[in-house]
Design a protein around this motif. Structure first.
Motif, PDB file in Angstrom:
ATOM      1  N   UNK A 113      -7.008  -7.734  -8.779  1.00  0.00           N
ATOM      2  CA  UNK A 113      -6.193  -7.828  -7.717  1.00  0.00           C
ATOM      3  C   UNK A 113      -6.133  -8.359  -7.097  1.00  0.00           C
ATOM      4  N   UNK A 114      -7.508  -8.507  -5.952  1.00  0.00           N
ATOM      5  CA  UNK A 114      -7.816  -9.312  -4.541  1.00  0.00           C
ATOM      6  C   UNK A 114      -7.629 -10.476  -4.783  1.00  0.00           C
TER       7      UNK A 114
ATOM      8  N   UNK B 185      -5.746   3.854 -12.771  1.00  0.00           N
ATOM      9  CA  UNK B 185      -5.325   4.776 -10.854  1.00  0.00           C
ATOM     10  C   UNK B 185      -4.965   3.675 -10.089  1.00  0.00           C
ATOM     11  N   UNK B 186      -3.426   3.629  -9.933  1.00  0.00           N
ATOM     12  CA  UNK B 186      -3.225   3.002  -8.594  1.00  0.00           C
ATOM     13  C   UNK B 186      -3.338   3.359  -6.860  1.00  0.00           C
TER      14      UNK B 186
ATOM     15  N   UNK C  13       2.177  -4.023  -1.959  1.00  0.00           N
ATOM     16  CA  UNK C  13       1.169  -3.041  -1.862  1.00  0.00           C
ATOM     17  C   UNK C  13       1.354  -1.650  -1.648  1.00  0.00           C
ATOM     18  N   UNK C  14       2.163  -0.978  -2.183  1.00  0.00           N
ATOM     19  CA  UNK C  14       2.611  -0.025  -2.353  1.00  0.00           C
ATOM     20  C   UNK C  14       3.289   0.437  -3.772  1.00  0.00           C
ATOM     21  N   UNK C  15       3.182   1.223  -4.088  1.00  0.00           N
ATOM     22  CA  UNK C  15       3.481   1.700  -5.328  1.00  0.00           C
ATOM     23  C   UNK C  15       4.835   2.430  -5.393  1.00  0.00           C
TER      24      UNK C  15
ATOM     25  N   UNK D 121      -5.261  -0.064  -4.846  1.00  0.00           N
ATOM     26  CA  UNK D 121      -4.196  -0.212  -3.485  1.00  0.00           C
ATOM     27  C   UNK D 121      -5.868  -0.441  -2.469  1.00  0.00           C
ATOM     28  N   UNK D 122      -7.065  -0.388  -3.053  1.00  0.00           N
ATOM     29  CA  UNK D 122      -8.048  -0.478  -2.441  1.00  0.00           C
ATOM     30  C   UNK D 122      -8.697  -1.610  -1.949  1.00  0.00           C
ATOM     31  N   UNK D 123      -8.450  -2.064  -3.193  1.00  0.00           N
ATOM     32  CA  UNK D 123      -9.210  -3.661  -3.830  1.00  0.00           C
ATOM     33  C   UNK D 123      -8.371  -4.626  -2.289  1.00  0.00           C
ATOM     34  N   UNK D 124      -7.459  -4.101  -2.347  1.00  0.00           N
ATOM     35  CA  UNK D 124      -6.849  -5.120  -1.197  1.00  0.00           C
ATOM     36  C   UNK D 124      -7.770  -5.450   0.150  1.00  0.00           C
TER      37      UNK D 124
END
Length: 180
Positions: free
Chosen positions: A123-124, A141-142, A8-10, A146-149
């Motif tokens: 991703x989810x 866009x990374x 959950x991090x770039x 990340x918002x998908x989680x």
């Protein structure tokens, strides 16, 4: 340097994905790039000893195609640093099953990375199947991915991330008052 989403991090991606040539031929071990490499299962199976001798386990990963059998890599879990699963096109969902098999049936505990045509919308579901790293397509866009989680508050089905279905979690009092 390229980036990936991991835990959950770039983060910077220090792995090079090795692909077969257009004609399907595999590169020679001596022709692989320096550093950490993620090689196709076929190359690993053909050159396991040479790869292990030329690099440490921390610098070798193996990726599985959608038609690969995950059981073929189980005996080598301790010889590799990560397993990648290729999603060649968005509509090919066989990689989800491979992820679940690796985690649930075969007990793989290392990094499980989605590679190929990886999009935010997946991703989810990849996470729920046991993936913890995602090599997004270069044009995505990374920060948005990340918002998908956090898009879903509850999942009805059990999965790798939480094996209990919603009704069992509700019965156990884990959710408080949930409206369905």
């Amino acid at each position: 340097m390229a980036s990936i989403i991991k835990n959950r991090a770039i983060v910077n991606d220090d792995w090079t994905v090795v692909r077969p040539a257009e004609d399907g031929s595999l590169p020679a071990v001596n022709d692989l790039p320096a550093g950490k490499v993620l090689v196709p299962l076929a190359l690993w199976q053909a050159e396991r000893e040479a790869l292990a001798a030329s690099r440490g386990a921390a610098e070798i990963g193996v990726w599985l195609a959608p038609d690969s059998e995950p059981a073929d890599i189980v005996a080598d879990f301790d010889k590799i640093a990560l397993i990648g699963v290729d999603f060649p096109v968005f509509r090919d969902g066989r990689g989800y099953s491979i992820g679940r098999l690796l985690r649930e049936r075969y007990g793989y505990k290392g990094e499980l990375r989605a590679i190929g045509d990886v999009l935010r919308d997946q991703i989810t579901f990849m996470f729920r199947c046991g993936f913890d790293a995602y090599a997004l397509r270069a044009d995505k866009d990374f920060d948005d991915a990340l918002k998908a989680f956090d898009e879903f508050s509850f999942n009805y089905q059990g999965a790798v991330d939480n094996p209990s279905p919603l009704f069992r979690r509700r019965e156990a009092g884990e959710l408080g008052k949930v409206s369905a």
